[in-house]
Design a protein around this motif. Structure first.
Motif, PDB file in Angstrom:
ATOM      1  N   SER A   8       0.783  -1.082  -0.131  1.00 28.12           N
ATOM      2  CA  SER A   8      -0.036   0.103  -0.167  1.00 28.12           C
ATOM      3  C   SER A   8       0.948   1.314   0.071  1.00 28.12           C
ATOM      4  O   SER A   8       0.253   2.478   0.164  1.00 28.12           O
ATOM      5  N   VAL A   9       1.889   1.174  -0.064  1.00 30.34           N
ATOM      6  CA  VAL A   9       3.184   2.387  -0.087  1.00 30.34           C
ATOM      7  C   VAL A   9       3.074   3.088  -1.352  1.00 30.34           C
ATOM      8  O   VAL A   9       3.422   2.175  -2.318  1.00 30.34           O
ATOM      9  N   PRO A  10       2.502   4.236  -1.292  1.00 34.93           N
ATOM     10  CA  PRO A  10       2.807   5.125  -2.628  1.00 34.93           C
ATOM     11  C   PRO A  10       4.152   4.889  -3.347  1.00 34.93           C
ATOM     12  O   PRO A  10       4.149   5.181  -4.789  1.00 34.93           O
ATOM     13  N   GLU A  11       5.164   5.337  -2.669  1.00 36.37           N
ATOM     14  CA  GLU A  11       6.346   5.307  -3.478  1.00 36.37           C
ATOM     15  C   GLU A  11       7.067   4.103  -3.706  1.00 36.37           C
ATOM     16  O   GLU A  11       6.678   3.013  -3.443  1.00 36.37           O
ATOM     17  N   PRO A  12       7.883   3.957  -4.636  1.00 42.60           N
ATOM     18  CA  PRO A  12       8.530   2.710  -4.991  1.00 42.60           C
ATOM     19  C   PRO A  12       8.859   1.682  -3.829  1.00 42.60           C
ATOM     20  O   PRO A  12       9.293   2.088  -2.822  1.00 42.60           O
ATOM     21  N   LYS A  13       8.541   0.635  -4.154  1.00 44.17           N
ATOM     22  CA  LYS A  13       8.959  -0.468  -3.228  1.00 44.17           C
ATOM     23  C   LYS A  13      10.284  -0.532  -2.606  1.00 44.17           C
ATOM     24  O   LYS A  13      10.661  -0.671  -1.585  1.00 44.17           O
ATOM     25  N   TYR A  14      11.251  -0.329  -3.783  1.00 49.50           N
ATOM     26  CA  TYR A  14      12.732  -0.394  -3.296  1.00 49.50           C
ATOM     27  C   TYR A  14      13.156   0.873  -2.586  1.00 49.50           C
ATOM     28  O   TYR A  14      13.695   0.642  -1.714  1.00 49.50           O
ATOM     29  N   TRP A  15      12.588   1.823  -2.557  1.00 47.50           N
ATOM     30  CA  TRP A  15      12.734   2.987  -2.047  1.00 47.50           C
ATOM     31  C   TRP A  15      12.485   2.932  -0.473  1.00 47.50           C
ATOM     32  O   TRP A  15      13.168   3.262   0.389  1.00 47.50           O
ATOM     33  N   ALA A  48      10.462  -9.030  -4.525  1.00 48.07           N
ATOM     34  CA  ALA A  48      11.339  -9.843  -5.449  1.00 48.07           C
ATOM     35  C   ALA A  48      12.777  -9.612  -5.218  1.00 48.07           C
ATOM     36  O   ALA A  48      13.046  -8.296  -4.829  1.00 48.07           O
ATOM     37  N   ARG A  49      13.579 -10.253  -5.489  1.00 53.03           N
ATOM     38  CA  ARG A  49      15.204 -10.176  -5.534  1.00 53.03           C
ATOM     39  C   ARG A  49      15.471  -8.951  -6.278  1.00 53.03           C
ATOM     40  O   ARG A  49      16.420  -8.227  -5.629  1.00 53.03           O
ATOM     41  N   ALA A  50      14.933  -8.605  -7.187  1.00 52.79           N
ATOM     42  CA  ALA A  50      15.138  -7.335  -7.972  1.00 52.79           C
ATOM     43  C   ALA A  50      15.079  -6.061  -7.331  1.00 52.79           C
ATOM     44  O   ALA A  50      15.684  -5.165  -7.226  1.00 52.79           O
ATOM     45  N   THR A  51      13.961  -6.062  -6.709  1.00 51.67           N
ATOM     46  CA  THR A  51      13.450  -5.168  -5.747  1.00 51.67           C
ATOM     47  C   THR A  51      14.512  -4.668  -4.493  1.00 51.67           C
ATOM     48  O   THR A  51      15.003  -3.625  -4.040  1.00 51.67           O
ATOM     49  N   LEU A  52      14.867  -5.968  -3.945  1.00 51.63           N
ATOM     50  CA  LEU A  52      15.787  -6.022  -2.848  1.00 51.63           C
ATOM     51  C   LEU A  52      17.257  -5.431  -3.363  1.00 51.63           C
ATOM     52  O   LEU A  52      17.839  -4.675  -2.643  1.00 51.63           O
ATOM     53  N   ARG A  53      17.748  -5.816  -4.558  1.00 57.14           N
ATOM     54  CA  ARG A  53      19.158  -5.583  -4.989  1.00 57.14           C
ATOM     55  C   ARG A  53      19.085  -3.833  -5.379  1.00 57.14           C
ATOM     56  O   ARG A  53      20.023  -3.297  -5.226  1.00 57.14           O
ATOM     57  N   GLN A  54      17.797  -3.349  -5.836  1.00 57.75           N
ATOM     58  CA  GLN A  54      18.022  -2.010  -5.898  1.00 57.75           C
ATOM     59  C   GLN A  54      17.991  -0.975  -4.610  1.00 57.75           C
ATOM     60  O   GLN A  54      18.740  -0.170  -4.424  1.00 57.75           O
ATOM     61  N   ALA A  55      17.298  -1.602  -3.562  1.00 59.06           N
ATOM     62  CA  ALA A  55      17.592  -1.134  -2.144  1.00 59.06           C
ATOM     63  C   ALA A  55      18.875  -1.180  -1.691  1.00 59.06           C
ATOM     64  O   ALA A  55      19.478  -0.157  -1.232  1.00 59.06           O
ATOM     65  N   LEU A  56      19.444  -2.334  -1.839  1.00 58.96           N
ATOM     66  CA  LEU A  56      20.829  -2.681  -1.518  1.00 58.96           C
ATOM     67  C   LEU A  56      21.923  -1.593  -2.257  1.00 58.96           C
ATOM     68  O   LEU A  56      22.766  -1.146  -1.638  1.00 58.96           O
ATOM     69  N   GLU A  57      21.491  -1.643  -3.472  1.00 62.57           N
ATOM     70  CA  GLU A  57      22.490  -0.746  -4.364  1.00 62.57           C
ATOM     71  C   GLU A  57      22.386   0.638  -3.903  1.00 62.57           C
ATOM     72  O   GLU A  57      23.205   1.526  -3.900  1.00 62.57           O
ATOM     73  N   GLN A  58      21.117   1.128  -3.434  1.00 64.71           N
ATOM     74  CA  GLN A  58      21.032   2.618  -3.082  1.00 64.71           C
ATOM     75  C   GLN A  58      21.760   2.816  -1.673  1.00 64.71           C
ATOM     76  O   GLN A  58      22.134   3.670  -1.534  1.00 64.71           O
ATOM     77  N   LEU A  59      21.676   1.948  -0.814  1.00 62.17           N
ATOM     78  CA  LEU A  59      22.216   1.987   0.629  1.00 62.17           C
ATOM     79  C   LEU A  59      23.868   1.867   0.288  1.00 62.17           C
ATOM     80  O   LEU A  59      24.574   2.397   1.043  1.00 62.17           O
TER      81      LEU A  59
END
Length: 250
Positions: A8-15, A48-59
């Motif tokens: 339900s979060v409006p911002e991108p999932k990875y963010w 999804a692992r793709a979403t997780l990778r985006q979050a880890l890359e940002q961190l």
């Protein structure tokens, strides 16, 4: 780390996931601790692992995490403050300023540096290269330009090359009486030699800190320090501008 509902979060999932992971790094993990693998983290947070990778890359870009081959993803070391306020600085190399001397040679600086120095192209200039290391990793590279006229006592025989030569230039510079200094900070792109030294790609964003050192006779030296943009942040306070090195991302 606990789970969270992301649907339900409006911002991108990875963010949003990045924010949750960032809070967990502060609360649940110690510096240097290895995070669970991607499959476990993705299952725990229901993404999804793709979403997780985006979050880890940002961190990683923000300097919160380090990724090392053969080790995994670890929590990066704490931040180290580097004050830019001129009232808190002396000559380069005085005391323990966190920089390591690498080399020194006579070069013809770029036109912009010559203008800051107030010297002609045919006047000899000693160029000292130094690196700043945090947690065993280079986070900044510096070129310190010192006109020969500023260090008349320097002997080419005592220290002809290498780190010893660089330290000799610094010692001679510190014999002068520092009358003042000024600094400027701007965003730039890593040159090939700095990129290699800082383990970045050429053209990667960097912070360029230019410092002029003055005596009563005029400009005695100019420093151009290149900081990895992913390991620094600018903060403003009563004492002026401060650069704070963040956790180094490999």
């Amino acid at each position: 780390m606990g789970t969270t509902q992301l649907e339900s979060v409006p911002e991108p999932k990875y963010w949003h996931l990045k924010t949750v992971l960032s809070d967990a790094l502060d609360q649940d993990f110690a510096v240097g601790e290895i995070l669970p693998n991607e499959r476990e983290l993705a299952a725990r947070f229901g993404v999804a692992r793709a979403t997780l990778r985006q979050a880890l890359e940002q961190l990683e870009l923000e300097g919160r995490l380090q990724r090392r081959r053969g080790v995994g993803t670890t929590v990066a070391p704490p931040r180290v403050g580097v004050a830019v306020d001129s009232t808190q600085h002396g000559w380069p190399g005085e005391g323990s300023d966190g920089w390591e001397a690498v080399d020194a040679s006579e070069t013809v600086p770029a036109a912009a540096v010559l203008k800051l120095l107030g010297t002609a192209p045919d006047q000899p200039v000693h160029t000292v290269r130094r690196t700043r290391v945090t947690g065993g990793q280079a986070v900044a590279a510096e070129l310190l330009y010192v006109p020969a006229a500023s260090v008349p006592g320097l002997s080419a025989i005592d220290a002809p090359a290498g780190p010893a030569r660089a330290r000799a230039v610094l010692r001679e510079l510190q014999r002068l009486t520092l009358d003042g200094q000024d600094r400027s900070v701007e965003l730039g792109s890593a040159r090939a030699d700095d990129a290699k030294e800082l383990d970045r790609l050429p053209g990667a964003p960097v912070l360029l800190v230019t410092t002029r050192y003055f005596t009563t006779e005029g400009t005695a030296a100019v420093s151009v320090a290149t900081y990895r943009a992913d390991t620094c942040r600018l903060t403003f306070g009563d004492s002026g501008v401060e650069i704070t090195e963040t956790r180094a991302a490999s």
